[in-house]
Design an enzyme around this catalytic site. Sequence first.
Site, PDB file in Angstrom:
ATOM      1  N   ASP A 133       0.830  -1.366   0.565  1.00  0.00           N
ATOM      2  CA  ASP A 133       0.033   0.107   0.066  1.00  0.00           C
ATOM      3  C   ASP A 133       0.977   1.060   0.429  1.00  0.00           C
ATOM      4  O   ASP A 133       1.860   0.960   0.030  1.00  0.00           O
ATOM      5  CB  ASP A 133      -0.848  -0.392   1.043  1.00  0.00           C
ATOM      6  CG  ASP A 133      -1.924   0.826   1.333  1.00  0.00           C
ATOM      7  OD1 ASP A 133      -2.331   1.518  -0.382  1.00  0.00           O
ATOM      8  OD2 ASP A 133      -3.164   0.281   2.574  1.00  0.00           O
ATOM      9  N   HIS A 143     -10.552  -2.226  -7.769  1.00  0.00           N
ATOM     10  CA  HIS A 143     -10.564  -1.425  -6.201  1.00  0.00           C
ATOM     11  C   HIS A 143      -9.140   0.505  -6.662  1.00  0.00           C
ATOM     12  O   HIS A 143     -10.090   1.521  -6.489  1.00  0.00           O
ATOM     13  CB  HIS A 143      -9.591  -1.948  -5.193  1.00  0.00           C
ATOM     14  CG  HIS A 143      -9.689  -0.849  -3.643  1.00  0.00           C
ATOM     15  ND1 HIS A 143     -10.352   0.570  -3.506  1.00  0.00           N
ATOM     16  CD2 HIS A 143      -7.994  -0.372  -3.665  1.00  0.00           C
ATOM     17  CE1 HIS A 143     -10.544   0.793  -3.001  1.00  0.00           C
ATOM     18  NE2 HIS A 143      -8.380   0.853  -2.597  1.00  0.00           N
TER      19      HIS A 143
HETATM   20 FE1  N7H Z   1      -7.480   1.629  -0.977  1.00  0.00          FE
HETATM   21  N1  N7H Z   1      -6.494  -2.641  -0.710  1.00  0.00           N
HETATM   22  O1  N7H Z   1      -5.343  -2.866   0.206  1.00  0.00           O
HETATM   23  O2  N7H Z   1      -6.696  -3.471  -1.382  1.00  0.00           O
HETATM   24  N2  N7H Z   1      -5.794   1.426  -1.873  1.00  0.00           N
HETATM   25  N3  N7H Z   1      -8.152   0.621   0.116  1.00  0.00           N
HETATM   26  N4  N7H Z   1      -9.376   2.358   0.034  1.00  0.00           N
HETATM   27  N5  N7H Z   1      -6.872   2.952  -2.475  1.00  0.00           N
HETATM   28  C1  N7H Z   1      -5.009   1.098  -3.205  1.00  0.00           C
HETATM   29  O3  N7H Z   1      -1.643   2.274  -4.979  1.00  0.00           O
HETATM   30  C2  N7H Z   1      -7.609  -0.910   0.589  1.00  0.00           C
HETATM   31  C3  N7H Z   1      -9.594   2.924   0.692  1.00  0.00           C
HETATM   32  C4  N7H Z   1      -7.773   4.311  -2.185  1.00  0.00           C
HETATM   33  O4  N7H Z   1      -3.904   6.059  -7.252  1.00  0.00           O
HETATM   34  C5  N7H Z   1      -4.386   0.328  -2.796  1.00  0.00           C
HETATM   35  O5  N7H Z   1      -0.847   3.126  -3.168  1.00  0.00           O
HETATM   36  C6  N7H Z   1      -7.436  -1.253   1.946  1.00  0.00           C
HETATM   37  C7  N7H Z   1     -11.060   3.863   1.011  1.00  0.00           C
HETATM   38  C8  N7H Z   1      -7.054   5.057  -3.507  1.00  0.00           C
HETATM   39  O6  N7H Z   1      -3.728   4.129  -8.276  1.00  0.00           O
HETATM   40  C9  N7H Z   1      -5.000  -1.486  -2.095  1.00  0.00           C
HETATM   41  C10 N7H Z   1      -9.139  -1.142   2.603  1.00  0.00           C
HETATM   42  C11 N7H Z   1     -10.812   4.735   0.213  1.00  0.00           C
HETATM   43  C12 N7H Z   1      -5.885   4.323  -4.196  1.00  0.00           C
HETATM   44  C13 N7H Z   1      -5.779  -0.269  -0.712  1.00  0.00           C
HETATM   45  C14 N7H Z   1      -9.268   0.425   1.165  1.00  0.00           C
HETATM   46  C15 N7H Z   1      -9.614   3.787  -0.944  1.00  0.00           C
HETATM   47  C16 N7H Z   1      -5.894   3.135  -3.580  1.00  0.00           C
HETATM   48  C17 N7H Z   1      -3.145  -0.235  -4.051  1.00  0.00           C
HETATM   49  C18 N7H Z   1      -9.642  -0.584   3.419  1.00  0.00           C
HETATM   50  C19 N7H Z   1     -11.871   6.087  -0.370  1.00  0.00           C
HETATM   51  C20 N7H Z   1      -4.736   4.747  -4.462  1.00  0.00           C
HETATM   52  C21 N7H Z   1      -1.837   1.019  -3.127  1.00  0.00           C
HETATM   53  C22 N7H Z   1      -9.789  -1.069   4.597  1.00  0.00           C
HETATM   54  C23 N7H Z   1     -12.525   5.655  -0.359  1.00  0.00           C
HETATM   55  C24 N7H Z   1      -5.883   4.422  -6.267  1.00  0.00           C
HETATM   56  C25 N7H Z   1      -1.241   2.062  -4.117  1.00  0.00           C
HETATM   57  C26 N7H Z   1      -4.775   5.391  -7.646  1.00  0.00           C
HETATM   58  C27 N7H Z   1      -5.101   2.390  -3.653  1.00  0.00           C
HETATM   59  C28 N7H Z   1      -6.701  -1.259  -0.576  1.00  0.00           C
HETATM   60  C29 N7H Z   1      -9.447   1.370   1.355  1.00  0.00           C
HETATM   61  C30 N7H Z   1      -9.079   4.933  -1.821  1.00  0.00           C
HETATM   62  C31 N7H Z   1      -3.671  -2.501  -1.439  1.00  0.00           C
HETATM   63  C32 N7H Z   1      -7.829  -2.939   1.936  1.00  0.00           C
HETATM   64  C33 N7H Z   1     -11.788   3.624   2.053  1.00  0.00           C
HETATM   65  C34 N7H Z   1      -7.449   6.146  -3.625  1.00  0.00           C
END
Ligand code: N7H
Length: 471
Positions: free
Chosen positions: A195, A331
């Site tokens: 992440d 996601h």
């Molecule tokens: Fe997410 N995951 O492990 O699946 N998220 N996220 N997120 N997220 C991202 O690119 C995760 C949550 C965004 O710029 C990665 O840095 C989990 C909320 C955004 O390409 C992974 C949870 C919200 C991005 C996860 C969670 C977001 C992003 C890839 C909750 C907003 C960047 C790592 C437990 C409403 C997108 C990375 C881009 C990336 C996960 C929550 C948003 C692995 C497990 C609530 C904007």
Amino acid sequence: GLNLKNIQGDILSGLPKKTETWYFFQISNPTKFRKDFRNFIPLVKSADGVLEDRKAIDKHKRQQGGGWKPHLIPIAGVNVSFSHFGFQKLGIDDAKLIDTAFLTGQRIDAGANLGDKGTGTGPNFVPDWEEPFKQEIHGVFIIAGESHPTVDKKIQHIEQIFGLGNASSIKKLIAIRGDVRPGALSAHEHFGYLDGISNPSIIGFDTNPPLGPAPIRAGAIILGHDGDLNKDNRAPWMVDGSFLAFRWLFQKVPEFDDFLNRNALQGPGMTRQQGADLLGARLVGRWKSGAPIDITPFDDDLEIAADPNRINNFHFTAETNFQKLCPFAAHVRKTLPRADLEFRGISLEKNRIVRRGIQFGPEVTKQEKVAKKTFHGRGLLFACYQSSLTDGFQFIQQSWANNPTFPPFETTPETPGLDPIIGQGPNRELSGYDPNDPSKVLKLDDLWVVPRGGEYFFSPSIKAMKDLIAA
Ligand code: N7H
């Protein structure tokens, strides 16, 4: 230019942290609070202070010469933010913050817009949250550091400043401790995915950004600058502040793993584990290493993952209107659709957020693995900064992640479905999970990411703390 001495450190640089405590409070005595707050301000770490800390950390690492077990230098960082209810309690007029999500508060927004489960409707909505978050929260201290003793010492200092027991100007509602995961997993969230890869590069702050999405203007994150769509309507004290969305998100890790195993994709020579890993990568849009499936769709690629100029340099350009390489609902595609919208000339600048979360809870135990069931609470203390909650966090959750018809396409028959990681809503399903037949629909189990609390805050500038909040 940006005044880095005036902007709180978590917004622009991110407080360096191995552990971080989120200390939620009510203001019980506003007059005393304002006096105490003056003594608190010197503890607050600015963006400039964080850059200095990072230099010290790097120097220390060099001096350690990459030893097998580097010691960490004790470094703590303190930031503070207030909710709308906190400003009201202090008698501060925050109407020019304009943001409806902020002014409503997250408890009501959770029912009206975010899709959280709960009872009642409208202003009477009570989400299925932990008790402290059903109360009115006025503010939060964020205390980050390299170790528990360092952070605990700072917390004690803060509590001394505001007074203890009946003589205190604050009432502690709940303090939640987050910890990065141990060892090699330290930058990975609890499902196992790397992440913190894709945060927006900010023009005028990030001097040498890696290849990836176009850098954005500072005003998309920080109020009062170019890119803040309400720049001309802010009160002067709002300049250099930022909105903070906090969400307490529990993750059901054994249940998620079990689902991937039961629904593992199949292909010639593919083991069940490989099929489960491929399915997981298609739900997230990245492999556990962080490598994006848009450029390496069928196998993880550690070389891409290790290259800062490749790990985030993908745009779904070969894929607009298609989902063979990456499902529309994955996601990272839902939360930053890149070319899906940009190819129509739609800018994503106003929807960008700076994510600053940390993990909480223990590693999955053997007992939980065997039972395929969660017995210990764990997940993500999700936090993000933006100059508009209604274009940032709220919009991403409501209009993208929870919206089965986003992104909208004219030329493919498939309905994208929900973001399988964070999407909330009745029909838990998505298309595109099977690269060989993108029209196939996968029914998902009940939520693997369960919201149990949250609030919207404003992180004021240090000048606003001195001129407006402190007495
Ligand atoms: Fe997410 N995951 O492990 O699946 N998220 N996220 N997120 N997220 C991202 O690119 C995760 C949550 C965004 O710029 C990665 O840095 C989990 C909320 C955004 O390409 C992974 C949870 C919200 C991005 C996860 C969670 C977001 C992003 C890839 C909750 C907003 C960047 C790592 C437990 C409403 C997108 C990375 C881009 C990336 C996960 C929550 C948003 C692995 C497990 C609530 C904007």
